[in-house]
Design a protein around this motif. Structure first.
Motif, short mmCIF file in Angstrom:
data_model
loop_
_atom_site.label_atom_id
_atom_site.label_comp_id
_atom_site.label_asym_id
_atom_site.label_seq_id
_atom_site.Cartn_x
_atom_site.Cartn_y
_atom_site.Cartn_z
N ARG A 13 -31.63 -85.07 -20.83
CA ARG A 13 -31.28 -83.65 -20.93
C ARG A 13 -29.79 -83.42 -20.59
NH1 ARG A 13 -34.03 -78.53 -18.98
NH2 ARG A 13 -35.50 -79.79 -17.85
N HIS A 14 -29.35 -84.01 -19.47
CA HIS A 14 -28.00 -83.66 -18.98
C HIS A 14 -26.90 -84.50 -19.60
CE1 HIS A 14 -29.78 -80.88 -16.28
NE2 HIS A 14 -30.45 -81.80 -15.63
N GLU A 15 -27.21 -85.72 -19.97
CA GLU A 15 -26.12 -86.59 -20.44
C GLU A 15 -26.22 -86.90 -21.94
OE1 GLU A 15 -24.14 -89.08 -18.23
OE2 GLU A 15 -24.85 -88.35 -16.28
N VAL A 16 -27.41 -87.27 -22.37
CA VAL A 16 -27.52 -87.79 -23.73
C VAL A 16 -27.36 -86.67 -24.77
CG1 VAL A 16 -29.06 -88.93 -25.36
CG2 VAL A 16 -28.98 -89.69 -22.98
N LEU A 17 -28.04 -85.56 -24.56
CA LEU A 17 -28.04 -84.51 -25.59
C LEU A 17 -26.63 -83.95 -25.77
CD1 LEU A 17 -31.47 -82.73 -24.99
CD2 LEU A 17 -30.87 -84.47 -26.69
N GLY A 18 -25.92 -83.76 -24.67
CA GLY A 18 -24.54 -83.24 -24.76
C GLY A 18 -23.66 -84.23 -25.50
N ASP A 19 -23.82 -85.50 -25.17
CA ASP A 19 -23.01 -86.55 -25.81
C ASP A 19 -23.29 -86.57 -27.32
OD1 ASP A 19 -21.46 -88.90 -26.14
OD2 ASP A 19 -23.28 -90.10 -26.03
N LEU A 20 -24.58 -86.46 -27.68
CA LEU A 20 -24.92 -86.48 -29.11
C LEU A 20 -24.35 -85.26 -29.82
CD1 LEU A 20 -28.65 -87.65 -29.10
CD2 LEU A 20 -26.67 -88.87 -30.01
N ALA A 21 -24.46 -84.10 -29.16
CA ALA A 21 -23.96 -82.87 -29.80
C ALA A 21 -22.45 -83.01 -30.04
CB ALA A 21 -24.27 -81.66 -28.92
N ARG A 22 -21.73 -83.58 -29.07
CA ARG A 22 -20.27 -83.75 -29.23
C ARG A 22 -19.96 -84.71 -30.36
NH1 ARG A 22 -20.36 -83.57 -23.87
NH2 ARG A 22 -20.55 -85.82 -23.61
N ARG A 23 -20.68 -85.83 -30.40
CA ARG A 23 -20.31 -86.86 -31.38
C ARG A 23 -20.90 -86.61 -32.76
NH1 ARG A 23 -22.32 -91.48 -30.94
NH2 ARG A 23 -23.82 -91.07 -29.30
N ARG A 24 -22.13 -86.07 -32.82
CA ARG A 24 -22.82 -85.99 -34.11
C ARG A 24 -22.87 -84.57 -34.66
NH1 ARG A 24 -25.70 -90.92 -34.66
NH2 ARG A 24 -25.85 -90.27 -36.81
N GLY A 25 -22.42 -83.59 -33.88
CA GLY A 25 -22.38 -82.22 -34.38
C GLY A 25 -23.69 -81.48 -34.18
N PRO A 26 -23.65 -80.14 -34.34
CA PRO A 26 -24.81 -79.33 -34.01
C PRO A 26 -25.98 -79.48 -34.98
CG PRO A 26 -23.04 -77.97 -34.89
CD PRO A 26 -22.49 -79.36 -34.76
N GLU A 27 -25.73 -80.01 -36.16
CA GLU A 27 -26.82 -80.13 -37.15
C GLU A 27 -27.57 -81.45 -37.02
OE1 GLU A 27 -27.62 -77.62 -38.96
OE2 GLU A 27 -25.92 -76.59 -38.05
N HIS A 28 -27.09 -82.32 -36.16
CA HIS A 28 -27.67 -83.67 -36.10
C HIS A 28 -29.16 -83.63 -35.72
CE1 HIS A 28 -28.04 -87.92 -35.43
NE2 HIS A 28 -28.37 -87.74 -34.15
N VAL A 29 -29.96 -84.37 -36.46
CA VAL A 29 -31.39 -84.48 -36.14
C VAL A 29 -31.54 -85.64 -35.14
CG1 VAL A 29 -33.68 -85.02 -37.08
CG2 VAL A 29 -32.06 -83.62 -38.40
N VAL A 30 -31.99 -85.31 -33.94
CA VAL A 30 -32.06 -86.32 -32.88
C VAL A 30 -33.26 -87.22 -33.12
CG1 VAL A 30 -32.38 -86.66 -30.41
CG2 VAL A 30 -30.94 -84.81 -31.23
N ARG A 31 -33.02 -88.53 -33.06
CA ARG A 31 -34.08 -89.50 -33.36
C ARG A 31 -34.44 -90.27 -32.09
NH1 ARG A 31 -34.67 -91.42 -38.39
NH2 ARG A 31 -34.54 -93.59 -37.74
N MET A 32 -35.69 -90.13 -31.66
CA MET A 32 -36.11 -90.80 -30.43
C MET A 32 -37.35 -91.66 -30.70
SD MET A 32 -35.63 -88.05 -27.42
CE MET A 32 -34.04 -87.30 -27.10
N TRP A 33 -37.47 -92.74 -29.93
CA TRP A 33 -38.61 -93.66 -30.11
C TRP A 33 -39.16 -94.04 -28.75
CZ3 TRP A 33 -37.82 -99.56 -31.08
CH2 TRP A 33 -39.05 -100.19 -31.23
#
Ligand SMILES: C[S@@+](CC[C@H](N)C(=O)[O-])C[C@H]1O[C@@H](n2cnc3c(N)ncnc32)[C@H](O)[C@@H]1O
Length: 485
Positions: free
Chosen positions: A89-109
Protein backbone atom coordinates in the motif's frame (compact mmCIF):
# COMPACT_ATOMS: atom_id res chain seq x y z
CA UNK A 1 -0.14 -51.77 4.56
CA UNK A 2 0.95 -52.28 8.18
CA UNK A 3 3.64 -54.76 7.16
CA UNK A 4 5.26 -51.92 5.20
CA UNK A 5 5.25 -49.33 7.95
CA UNK A 6 8.90 -48.58 8.24
CA UNK A 7 10.21 -45.27 7.17
CA UNK A 8 12.99 -47.03 5.30
CA UNK A 9 10.61 -49.26 3.36
CA UNK A 10 11.68 -48.93 -0.29
CA UNK A 11 8.05 -48.15 -1.24
CA UNK A 12 7.90 -44.98 0.87
CA UNK A 13 11.42 -44.03 -0.19
CA UNK A 14 10.49 -44.39 -3.87
CA UNK A 15 7.29 -42.36 -3.44
CA UNK A 16 9.23 -39.53 -1.79
CA UNK A 17 11.97 -39.67 -4.43
CA UNK A 18 9.30 -39.24 -7.07
CA UNK A 19 7.75 -36.34 -5.16
CA UNK A 20 11.17 -34.69 -4.90
CA UNK A 21 11.73 -35.09 -8.64
CA UNK A 22 8.29 -33.88 -9.75
CA UNK A 23 7.42 -31.23 -7.15
CA UNK A 24 10.84 -30.35 -5.74
CA UNK A 25 9.83 -31.12 -2.17
CA UNK A 26 12.29 -31.65 0.67
CA UNK A 27 12.18 -34.91 2.61
CA UNK A 28 9.35 -34.52 5.14
CA UNK A 29 10.20 -33.03 8.51
CA UNK A 30 7.82 -35.45 10.25
CA UNK A 31 8.17 -38.93 8.70
CA UNK A 32 5.28 -40.61 10.57
CA UNK A 33 2.85 -37.91 9.41
CA UNK A 34 4.15 -38.22 5.84
CA UNK A 35 3.75 -42.01 5.95
CA UNK A 36 0.16 -41.55 7.14
CA UNK A 37 -0.42 -39.10 4.29
CA UNK A 38 0.99 -41.51 1.71
CA UNK A 39 -1.19 -44.31 3.13
CA UNK A 40 -4.30 -42.11 2.87
CA UNK A 41 -3.49 -41.06 -0.70
CA UNK A 42 -2.88 -44.70 -1.70
CA UNK A 43 -6.20 -45.70 -0.13
CA UNK A 44 -8.01 -42.95 -2.08
CA UNK A 45 -6.32 -44.23 -5.25
CA UNK A 46 -7.62 -47.71 -4.37
CA UNK A 47 -4.11 -49.18 -4.37
CA UNK A 48 -2.21 -51.04 -1.66
CA UNK A 49 0.83 -51.97 -3.70
CA UNK A 50 3.67 -49.47 -4.00
CA UNK A 51 4.71 -50.49 -7.51
CA UNK A 52 1.19 -50.00 -8.82
CA UNK A 53 0.90 -46.70 -6.93
CA UNK A 54 4.20 -45.42 -8.33
CA UNK A 55 3.06 -46.29 -11.83
CA UNK A 56 -0.18 -44.38 -11.16
CA UNK A 57 1.75 -41.34 -9.91
CA UNK A 58 3.81 -41.31 -13.07
CA UNK A 59 0.81 -41.59 -15.39
CA UNK A 60 -1.83 -39.57 -13.63
CA UNK A 61 -1.17 -35.94 -12.70
CA UNK A 62 -4.30 -35.88 -10.52
CA UNK A 63 -2.96 -38.72 -8.34
CA UNK A 64 0.28 -36.81 -7.79
CA UNK A 65 -1.69 -33.65 -6.89
CA UNK A 66 -3.72 -35.65 -4.43
CA UNK A 67 -0.56 -36.92 -2.74
CA UNK A 68 1.08 -33.49 -2.60
CA UNK A 69 -1.87 -32.16 -0.65
CA UNK A 70 -0.98 -34.70 2.06
CA UNK A 71 2.66 -33.62 2.16
CA UNK A 72 2.25 -29.82 2.32
CA UNK A 73 0.12 -27.67 4.59
CA UNK A 74 -2.43 -25.29 3.09
CA UNK A 75 -2.48 -23.05 6.15
CA UNK A 76 -3.37 -19.38 5.47
CA UNK A 77 -5.64 -16.51 6.51
CA UNK A 78 -6.75 -13.06 5.37
CA UNK A 79 -4.10 -10.30 5.54
CA UNK A 80 -1.54 -12.72 6.97
CA UNK A 81 1.66 -10.82 7.87
CA UNK A 82 0.06 -7.36 7.58
CA UNK A 83 3.43 -5.64 7.11
CA UNK A 84 3.56 -7.10 3.62
CA UNK A 85 0.22 -5.56 2.67
CA UNK A 86 1.23 -2.24 4.26
CA UNK A 87 4.40 -2.29 2.18
CA UNK A 88 2.36 -2.79 -0.98
CA UNK A 89 0.00 0.00 0.00
CA UNK A 90 2.61 2.56 1.08
CA UNK A 91 5.55 1.82 -1.18
CA UNK A 92 4.67 -0.32 -4.15
CA UNK A 93 1.48 1.35 -5.38
CA UNK A 94 3.01 4.84 -5.27
CA UNK A 95 6.10 3.62 -7.09
CA UNK A 96 3.97 1.97 -9.78
CA UNK A 97 1.80 5.05 -10.20
CA UNK A 98 4.93 7.20 -10.67
CA UNK A 99 6.60 4.87 -13.13
CA UNK A 100 3.65 3.37 -15.04
CA UNK A 101 1.14 6.22 -14.91
CA UNK A 102 -2.41 6.44 -13.57
CA UNK A 103 -3.93 4.14 -16.21
CA UNK A 104 -1.64 1.22 -15.45
CA UNK A 105 -3.44 -2.05 -14.69
CA UNK A 106 -1.69 -3.48 -11.64
CA UNK A 107 -0.80 -7.16 -12.03
CA UNK A 108 -0.39 -9.25 -8.89
CA UNK A 109 0.17 -12.98 -8.35
CA UNK A 110 -0.21 -15.07 -5.24
CA UNK A 111 1.99 -18.12 -5.93
CA UNK A 112 0.91 -20.98 -3.68
CA UNK A 113 -2.35 -19.32 -2.72
CA UNK A 114 -3.86 -22.29 -0.83
CA UNK A 115 -7.58 -21.59 -0.24
CA UNK A 116 -7.46 -18.06 -1.67
CA UNK A 117 -7.28 -15.77 1.36
CA UNK A 118 -4.01 -14.21 0.15
CA UNK A 119 -5.05 -13.16 -3.38
CA UNK A 120 -8.46 -12.03 -2.10
CA UNK A 121 -6.69 -9.86 0.50
CA UNK A 122 -4.65 -8.33 -2.33
CA UNK A 123 -7.82 -7.63 -4.31
CA UNK A 124 -9.40 -5.97 -1.26
CA UNK A 125 -6.30 -3.87 -0.72
CA UNK A 126 -6.51 -2.68 -4.33
CA UNK A 127 -10.23 -1.97 -4.00
CA UNK A 128 -9.56 0.03 -0.83
CA UNK A 129 -6.97 2.02 -2.74
CA UNK A 130 -9.41 2.84 -5.54
CA UNK A 131 -8.03 0.54 -8.21
CA UNK A 132 -11.50 -0.69 -9.20
CA UNK A 133 -11.00 -2.51 -12.46
CA UNK A 134 -7.39 -1.51 -12.87
CA UNK A 135 -6.19 -4.75 -11.37
CA UNK A 136 -5.40 -8.28 -12.41
CA UNK A 137 -4.93 -10.60 -9.47
CA UNK A 138 -4.06 -14.25 -9.92
CA UNK A 139 -3.84 -17.10 -7.46
CA UNK A 140 -2.25 -20.43 -8.30
CA UNK A 141 -1.59 -23.59 -6.36
CA UNK A 142 -0.69 -27.20 -6.92
CA UNK A 143 -3.63 -28.40 -4.85
CA UNK A 144 -6.82 -28.65 -6.85
CA UNK A 145 -8.76 -29.13 -3.62
CA UNK A 146 -7.43 -25.79 -2.36
CA UNK A 147 -8.27 -24.17 -5.69
CA UNK A 148 -11.82 -25.50 -5.44
CA UNK A 149 -12.09 -23.85 -1.99
CA UNK A 150 -10.73 -20.62 -3.46
CA UNK A 151 -13.45 -20.66 -6.10
CA UNK A 152 -16.10 -21.38 -3.52
CA UNK A 153 -14.87 -18.42 -1.44
CA UNK A 154 -16.77 -19.50 1.66
CA UNK A 155 -14.71 -19.11 4.81
CA UNK A 156 -14.92 -19.90 8.51
CA UNK A 157 -13.98 -17.66 11.43
CA UNK A 158 -10.51 -19.29 11.41
CA UNK A 159 -9.65 -17.52 8.15
CA UNK A 160 -10.38 -14.23 9.90
CA UNK A 161 -8.02 -14.74 12.82
CA UNK A 162 -5.35 -12.24 11.71
CA UNK A 163 -5.02 -8.76 13.22
CA UNK A 164 -6.15 -7.01 10.03
CA UNK A 165 -8.85 -9.47 9.00
CA UNK A 166 -11.56 -6.90 9.77
CA UNK A 167 -10.67 -5.26 6.48
CA UNK A 168 -12.38 -8.21 4.79
CA UNK A 169 -15.67 -7.89 6.69
CA UNK A 170 -17.28 -5.25 4.43
CA UNK A 171 -16.85 -7.74 1.59
CA UNK A 172 -18.22 -10.82 3.37
CA UNK A 173 -21.81 -11.99 3.80
CA UNK A 174 -22.55 -14.15 6.81
CA UNK A 175 -24.47 -17.23 5.64
CA UNK A 176 -25.12 -19.56 8.58
CA UNK A 177 -21.68 -19.99 10.11
CA UNK A 178 -19.76 -19.25 6.91
CA UNK A 179 -18.53 -15.99 5.51
CA UNK A 180 -19.14 -15.84 1.78
CA UNK A 181 -17.09 -13.38 -0.22
CA UNK A 182 -19.01 -10.90 -2.33
CA UNK A 183 -18.81 -11.19 -6.12
CA UNK A 184 -17.26 -7.73 -6.19
CA UNK A 185 -14.04 -9.26 -4.82
CA UNK A 186 -14.35 -12.78 -6.21
CA UNK A 187 -14.59 -11.50 -9.75
CA UNK A 188 -11.30 -9.67 -9.36
CA UNK A 189 -9.22 -12.82 -8.80
CA UNK A 190 -8.46 -15.60 -11.27
CA UNK A 191 -7.31 -18.96 -10.01
CA UNK A 192 -5.41 -21.69 -11.77
CA UNK A 193 -3.32 -24.76 -11.28
CA UNK A 194 0.44 -24.24 -11.35
CA UNK A 195 3.22 -26.44 -10.06
CA UNK A 196 5.97 -23.98 -9.15
CA UNK A 197 8.58 -26.73 -9.44
CA UNK A 198 7.85 -27.28 -13.12
CA UNK A 199 9.43 -25.27 -15.87
CA UNK A 200 6.09 -24.21 -17.37
CA UNK A 201 6.25 -20.54 -16.40
CA UNK A 202 6.66 -17.61 -16.90
CA UNK A 203 4.09 -17.91 -19.63
CA UNK A 204 1.66 -15.55 -21.25
CA UNK A 205 -0.86 -18.37 -21.56
CA UNK A 206 -1.29 -18.57 -17.80
CA UNK A 207 -0.84 -14.80 -17.36
CA UNK A 208 2.30 -15.39 -15.28
CA UNK A 209 4.59 -12.77 -16.77
CA UNK A 210 5.20 -9.03 -16.52
CA UNK A 211 3.95 -8.95 -12.92
CA UNK A 212 4.14 -5.92 -10.66
CA UNK A 213 3.88 -7.83 -7.40
CA UNK A 214 4.37 -11.50 -6.54
CA UNK A 215 3.49 -12.88 -3.14
CA UNK A 216 5.29 -16.22 -2.83
CA UNK A 217 5.04 -16.82 0.88
CA UNK A 218 5.45 -19.95 2.94
CA UNK A 219 5.80 -22.21 -0.09
CA UNK A 220 9.54 -22.24 -0.73
CA UNK A 221 10.08 -23.73 2.72
CA UNK A 222 8.94 -27.05 1.27
CA UNK A 223 11.41 -27.07 -1.62
CA UNK A 224 14.84 -28.62 -1.94
CA UNK A 225 17.76 -26.42 -2.95
CA UNK A 226 17.84 -27.04 -6.71
CA UNK A 227 14.11 -26.27 -6.84
CA UNK A 228 14.54 -23.08 -4.79
CA UNK A 229 17.25 -21.92 -7.20
CA UNK A 230 15.17 -22.64 -10.29
CA UNK A 231 12.02 -21.10 -8.79
CA UNK A 232 13.97 -17.97 -7.78
CA UNK A 233 15.12 -17.49 -11.37
CA UNK A 234 11.62 -18.00 -12.73
CA UNK A 235 10.12 -15.62 -10.16
CA UNK A 236 12.64 -12.98 -11.25
CA UNK A 237 11.77 -13.60 -14.90
CA UNK A 238 8.05 -13.35 -14.14
CA UNK A 239 8.36 -9.81 -12.78
CA UNK A 240 8.05 -6.67 -14.86
CA UNK A 241 11.01 -4.34 -14.53
CA UNK A 242 10.69 -2.72 -11.12
CA UNK A 243 8.29 -5.47 -9.95
CA UNK A 244 8.38 -6.70 -6.35
CA UNK A 245 8.59 -10.20 -4.90
CA UNK A 246 7.39 -10.63 -1.32
CA UNK A 247 8.53 -13.85 0.36
CA UNK A 248 7.32 -15.29 3.67
CA UNK A 249 9.21 -14.40 6.85
CA UNK A 250 10.81 -17.86 7.14
CA UNK A 251 11.41 -18.48 3.46
CA UNK A 252 14.97 -19.18 2.28
CA UNK A 253 16.98 -16.24 0.86
CA UNK A 254 16.73 -15.78 -2.89
CA UNK A 255 19.10 -12.91 -3.71
CA UNK A 256 21.99 -15.22 -4.54
CA UNK A 257 20.05 -17.17 -7.17
CA UNK A 258 18.86 -14.33 -9.43
CA UNK A 259 19.82 -10.67 -9.92
CA UNK A 260 17.29 -9.19 -7.50
CA UNK A 261 17.72 -5.92 -5.62
CA UNK A 262 17.11 -6.74 -1.96
CA UNK A 263 15.14 -4.14 -0.01
CA UNK A 264 15.76 -4.47 3.69
CA UNK A 265 12.88 -3.48 5.96
CA UNK A 266 12.37 -3.67 9.71
CA UNK A 267 10.37 -6.86 9.29
CA UNK A 268 12.29 -8.69 6.59
CA UNK A 269 13.42 -8.56 3.02
CA UNK A 270 11.58 -7.77 -0.21
CA UNK A 271 13.07 -8.44 -3.62
CA UNK A 272 12.78 -6.30 -6.69
CA UNK A 273 13.63 -6.76 -10.33
CA UNK A 274 15.81 -3.71 -10.99
CA UNK A 275 14.68 -1.00 -13.39
CA UNK A 276 17.52 -0.60 -15.82
CA UNK A 277 17.03 3.13 -16.34
CA UNK A 278 16.20 4.01 -12.73
CA UNK A 279 17.99 4.78 -9.50
CA UNK A 280 17.82 1.84 -7.11
CA UNK A 281 15.19 1.79 -4.42
CA UNK A 282 16.42 4.02 -1.55
CA UNK A 283 16.62 1.10 0.87
CA UNK A 284 17.89 -1.47 -1.55
CA UNK A 285 21.08 -3.37 -1.61
CA UNK A 286 21.99 -3.65 -5.28
CA UNK A 287 21.67 -6.96 -7.02
CA UNK A 288 24.68 -9.11 -6.32
CA UNK A 289 26.98 -9.63 -9.19
CA UNK A 290 25.37 -12.81 -10.31
CA UNK A 291 27.31 -15.93 -9.45
CA UNK A 292 27.74 -18.33 -12.32
CA UNK A 293 24.08 -18.90 -13.04
CA UNK A 294 22.28 -20.80 -15.69
CA UNK A 295 20.73 -18.23 -18.01
CA UNK A 296 18.23 -16.02 -16.21
CA UNK A 297 15.44 -13.88 -17.57
CA UNK A 298 13.76 -16.23 -19.98
CA UNK A 299 11.42 -14.27 -22.19
CA UNK A 300 8.02 -13.69 -20.64
CA UNK A 301 6.36 -14.70 -23.85
CA UNK A 302 7.15 -17.94 -25.61
CA UNK A 303 10.41 -17.95 -27.45
CA UNK A 304 9.99 -17.84 -31.20
CA UNK A 305 9.06 -21.39 -32.06
CA UNK A 306 10.00 -23.26 -35.20
CA UNK A 307 8.32 -21.24 -37.92
CA UNK A 308 5.22 -22.66 -39.54
CA UNK A 309 6.13 -23.03 -42.43
CA UNK A 310 9.80 -22.04 -42.66
CA UNK A 311 10.16 -18.45 -43.84
CA UNK A 312 11.72 -18.12 -47.27
CA UNK A 313 14.07 -15.33 -46.12
CA UNK A 314 16.83 -15.54 -43.52
CA UNK A 315 15.53 -14.46 -40.10
CA UNK A 316 15.95 -10.78 -39.32
CA UNK A 317 18.03 -10.00 -36.24
CA UNK A 318 16.22 -9.51 -32.94
CA UNK A 319 15.83 -5.92 -31.71
CA UNK A 320 19.09 -4.51 -30.32
CA UNK A 321 19.20 -3.06 -26.83
CA UNK A 322 19.43 0.38 -28.45
CA UNK A 323 16.21 -0.31 -30.35
CA UNK A 324 14.56 -1.52 -27.17
CA UNK A 325 15.62 1.64 -25.36
CA UNK A 326 14.13 3.60 -28.26
CA UNK A 327 10.93 1.58 -27.98
CA UNK A 328 10.82 2.22 -24.24
CA UNK A 329 11.22 5.96 -24.78
CA UNK A 330 8.53 5.97 -27.47
CA UNK A 331 6.19 4.21 -25.05
CA UNK A 332 6.84 6.85 -22.43
CA UNK A 333 5.75 9.45 -25.00
CA UNK A 334 2.67 7.33 -25.76
CA UNK A 335 3.88 6.70 -29.32
CA UNK A 336 3.10 2.99 -29.65
CA UNK A 337 3.62 2.96 -33.44
CA UNK A 338 7.19 4.17 -33.11
CA UNK A 339 7.69 1.73 -30.23
CA UNK A 340 6.41 -1.07 -32.48
CA UNK A 341 8.76 0.00 -35.25
CA UNK A 342 11.78 0.20 -32.93
CA UNK A 343 11.01 -3.22 -31.43
CA UNK A 344 10.79 -4.74 -34.91
CA UNK A 345 7.08 -5.56 -34.89
CA UNK A 346 6.50 -3.89 -38.27
CA UNK A 347 9.18 -5.82 -40.16
CA UNK A 348 8.47 -7.21 -43.61
CA UNK A 349 9.13 -10.77 -42.59
CA UNK A 350 6.26 -12.15 -40.43
CA UNK A 351 8.55 -14.28 -38.24
CA UNK A 352 10.69 -11.20 -37.52
CA UNK A 353 7.54 -9.16 -36.83
CA UNK A 354 6.45 -11.83 -34.33
CA UNK A 355 9.82 -11.55 -32.60
CA UNK A 356 9.33 -7.78 -32.45
CA UNK A 357 5.88 -8.19 -30.92
CA UNK A 358 7.34 -10.46 -28.26
CA UNK A 359 10.07 -7.96 -27.49
CA UNK A 360 7.46 -5.21 -27.16
CA UNK A 361 5.25 -7.40 -24.98
CA UNK A 362 8.06 -7.50 -22.46
CA UNK A 363 7.84 -3.71 -22.25
CA UNK A 364 4.10 -3.07 -22.48
CA UNK A 365 1.38 -5.62 -23.19
CA UNK A 366 -1.18 -3.06 -24.42
CA UNK A 367 1.26 -1.63 -26.94
CA UNK A 368 2.17 -5.16 -28.02
CA UNK A 369 -1.49 -5.94 -28.74
CA UNK A 370 -1.79 -2.87 -30.93
CA UNK A 371 1.47 -3.67 -32.69
CA UNK A 372 0.37 -7.25 -33.22
CA UNK A 373 -2.95 -6.12 -34.70
CA UNK A 374 -1.00 -3.86 -37.06
CA UNK A 375 1.34 -6.72 -37.96
CA UNK A 376 -1.57 -9.10 -38.68
CA UNK A 377 -3.03 -6.51 -41.05
CA UNK A 378 0.27 -6.52 -42.91
CA UNK A 379 0.61 -10.33 -42.77
CA UNK A 380 -2.96 -11.66 -42.75
CA UNK A 381 -1.88 -15.28 -43.30
CA UNK A 382 0.74 -15.41 -40.54
CA UNK A 383 -0.51 -17.97 -38.03
CA UNK A 384 2.11 -17.13 -35.43
CA UNK A 385 1.00 -13.49 -35.30
CA UNK A 386 -2.67 -14.47 -34.88
CA UNK A 387 -1.74 -16.85 -32.09
CA UNK A 388 0.44 -14.23 -30.44
CA UNK A 389 -2.38 -11.71 -30.63
CA UNK A 390 -4.68 -14.22 -28.94
CA UNK A 391 -2.11 -14.91 -26.21
CA UNK A 392 -1.66 -11.22 -25.50
CA UNK A 393 -5.40 -10.53 -25.44
CA UNK A 394 -5.94 -13.46 -23.12
CA UNK A 395 -3.20 -12.16 -20.83
CA UNK A 396 -5.07 -8.86 -20.68
CA UNK A 397 -8.36 -10.58 -19.87
CA UNK A 398 -9.95 -9.55 -23.20
CA UNK A 399 -11.45 -12.99 -23.67
CA UNK A 400 -13.95 -12.57 -26.55
CA UNK A 401 -11.28 -10.83 -28.63
CA UNK A 402 -8.77 -13.53 -27.70
CA UNK A 403 -11.29 -16.15 -28.80
CA UNK A 404 -11.73 -14.40 -32.15
CA UNK A 405 -7.97 -14.29 -32.74
CA UNK A 406 -7.67 -17.97 -31.75
CA UNK A 407 -10.41 -18.91 -34.23
CA UNK A 408 -8.54 -17.00 -36.93
CA UNK A 409 -5.34 -18.88 -36.08
CA UNK A 410 -7.23 -22.17 -36.24
CA UNK A 411 -8.85 -21.21 -39.51
CA UNK A 412 -5.36 -20.72 -40.95
CA UNK A 413 -3.89 -23.80 -39.25
CA UNK A 414 -6.54 -26.21 -37.88
CA UNK A 415 -3.88 -28.58 -36.52
CA UNK A 416 -2.24 -25.96 -34.30
CA UNK A 417 -2.45 -27.82 -30.97
CA UNK A 418 -1.50 -24.83 -28.80
CA UNK A 419 -4.38 -22.83 -30.29
CA UNK A 420 -6.82 -25.67 -29.51
CA UNK A 421 -5.48 -25.69 -25.97
CA UNK A 422 -5.94 -21.96 -25.70
CA UNK A 423 -9.46 -22.26 -27.09
CA UNK A 424 -10.20 -24.73 -24.31
CA UNK A 425 -9.03 -22.26 -21.65
CA UNK A 426 -10.93 -19.38 -23.26
CA UNK A 427 -14.20 -21.26 -23.59
CA UNK A 428 -13.99 -22.60 -20.06
CA UNK A 429 -13.39 -19.14 -18.66
CA UNK A 430 -16.32 -17.82 -20.65
CA UNK A 431 -18.67 -20.47 -19.26
CA UNK A 432 -18.74 -23.01 -22.12
CA UNK A 433 -17.47 -26.25 -20.54
CA UNK A 434 -18.73 -28.44 -23.40
CA UNK A 435 -16.93 -26.41 -26.06
CA UNK A 436 -13.87 -26.24 -23.81
CA UNK A 437 -13.77 -30.03 -23.32
CA UNK A 438 -14.08 -30.48 -27.09
CA UNK A 439 -11.13 -28.15 -27.70
CA UNK A 440 -9.00 -29.90 -25.05
CA UNK A 441 -9.87 -33.27 -26.63
CA UNK A 442 -8.78 -32.02 -30.05
CA UNK A 443 -5.54 -30.64 -28.58
CA UNK A 444 -4.91 -33.97 -26.90
CA UNK A 445 -5.44 -35.99 -30.08
CA UNK A 446 -3.34 -33.59 -32.17
CA UNK A 447 -0.45 -34.00 -29.72
CA UNK A 448 -0.99 -37.75 -29.56
CA UNK A 449 -0.32 -38.03 -33.30
CA UNK A 450 3.26 -36.81 -32.71
CA UNK A 451 6.12 -38.77 -31.09
CA UNK A 452 5.98 -37.73 -27.44
CA UNK A 453 9.34 -35.96 -27.37
CA UNK A 454 8.65 -33.84 -30.47
CA UNK A 455 8.51 -30.11 -29.76
CA UNK A 456 5.02 -28.81 -30.55
CA UNK A 457 4.92 -25.80 -32.92
CA UNK A 458 4.67 -22.45 -31.12
CA UNK A 459 4.64 -24.21 -27.72
CA UNK A 460 7.80 -22.64 -26.34
CA UNK A 461 9.69 -25.93 -26.45
CA UNK A 462 6.93 -27.99 -24.83
CA UNK A 463 6.88 -31.57 -26.08
CA UNK A 464 3.91 -33.40 -27.54
CA UNK A 465 3.72 -35.95 -24.71
CA UNK A 466 3.53 -33.31 -22.01
CA UNK A 467 1.00 -31.13 -23.84
CA UNK A 468 -1.18 -34.19 -24.48
CA UNK A 469 -1.07 -34.84 -20.73
CA UNK A 470 -1.98 -31.23 -19.95
CA UNK A 471 -4.89 -31.26 -22.42
CA UNK A 472 -6.13 -34.56 -21.04
CA UNK A 473 -5.98 -33.35 -17.42
CA UNK A 474 -7.90 -30.18 -18.36
CA UNK A 475 -10.55 -32.22 -20.17
CA UNK A 476 -10.92 -34.66 -17.28
CA UNK A 477 -11.34 -31.78 -14.86
CA UNK A 478 -14.20 -30.47 -16.95
CA UNK A 479 -15.79 -33.87 -17.29
CA UNK A 480 -15.50 -34.79 -13.59
CA UNK A 481 -18.92 -33.97 -12.09
CA UNK A 482 -17.63 -33.05 -8.64
CA UNK A 483 -15.09 -30.49 -9.87
CA UNK A 484 -16.14 -26.91 -9.32
CA UNK A 485 -13.60 -25.15 -11.51
C1 LIG B 1 1.31 -22.69 3.75
S1 LIG B 1 0.43 -22.52 2.26
C2 LIG B 1 0.79 -20.84 1.89
C3 LIG B 1 -0.44 -20.02 1.61
C4 LIG B 1 -0.18 -18.54 1.46
N1 LIG B 1 0.82 -18.26 0.47
C5 LIG B 1 0.20 -17.91 2.78
O1 LIG B 1 1.38 -17.65 3.00
O2 LIG B 1 -0.69 -17.70 3.60
C6 LIG B 1 1.47 -23.41 1.13
C7 LIG B 1 0.80 -23.73 -0.21
O3 LIG B 1 1.82 -24.08 -1.13
C8 LIG B 1 1.26 -25.03 -2.02
N2 LIG B 1 2.35 -25.73 -2.71
C9 LIG B 1 3.20 -26.67 -2.23
N3 LIG B 1 4.02 -27.10 -3.19
C10 LIG B 1 3.70 -26.41 -4.32
C11 LIG B 1 4.19 -26.42 -5.64
N4 LIG B 1 5.16 -27.24 -6.03
N5 LIG B 1 3.62 -25.57 -6.53
C12 LIG B 1 2.60 -24.76 -6.16
N6 LIG B 1 2.10 -24.71 -4.93
C13 LIG B 1 2.64 -25.53 -4.01
C14 LIG B 1 0.44 -25.92 -1.10
O4 LIG B 1 -0.54 -26.65 -1.82
C15 LIG B 1 -0.16 -24.89 -0.14
O5 LIG B 1 -1.43 -24.49 -0.56
Amino acid sequence: MDGNRSWRHPGYVAVLDLVAARAGLLPPSCPPAAMDGIDRAMARAGLADFDAYLARLVQDAAALDDLLVELTIGETYFFRTPEHFDFVRHEVLGDLARRRGPEHVVRMWSAGCASGEEPYSLAVLLLEEGYGHRMEVRGTDISRAALARSHLASYGEWSLRGPQADRMRPFLNLEGKRYVLMPEVRERVRFGYLNLAEDTWPSALSGIWGLDVIFCRNVLIYFNRPTIEAVARRLHASLAEGGYLIPGPSDPPLYEHAPFESILTDWGVVYRRPVTSDAPHPRSRPALTPPPLPPVTPPRLPRPAPPLPAPPVPPAPAASSEDLDGARQALTRGDWLEAARRAGALQEDPAAAARGVRALANLDAQAAVRACAEATTRHPLAVELRYLEALLLMGLGRLPEAERATRQALYLEPSLAVAQLMMGHLLRRQGDPVGAARAFRTAESLCATLPSDTPVPLADGDRAGRLAEVARAERLRLEAPEETH
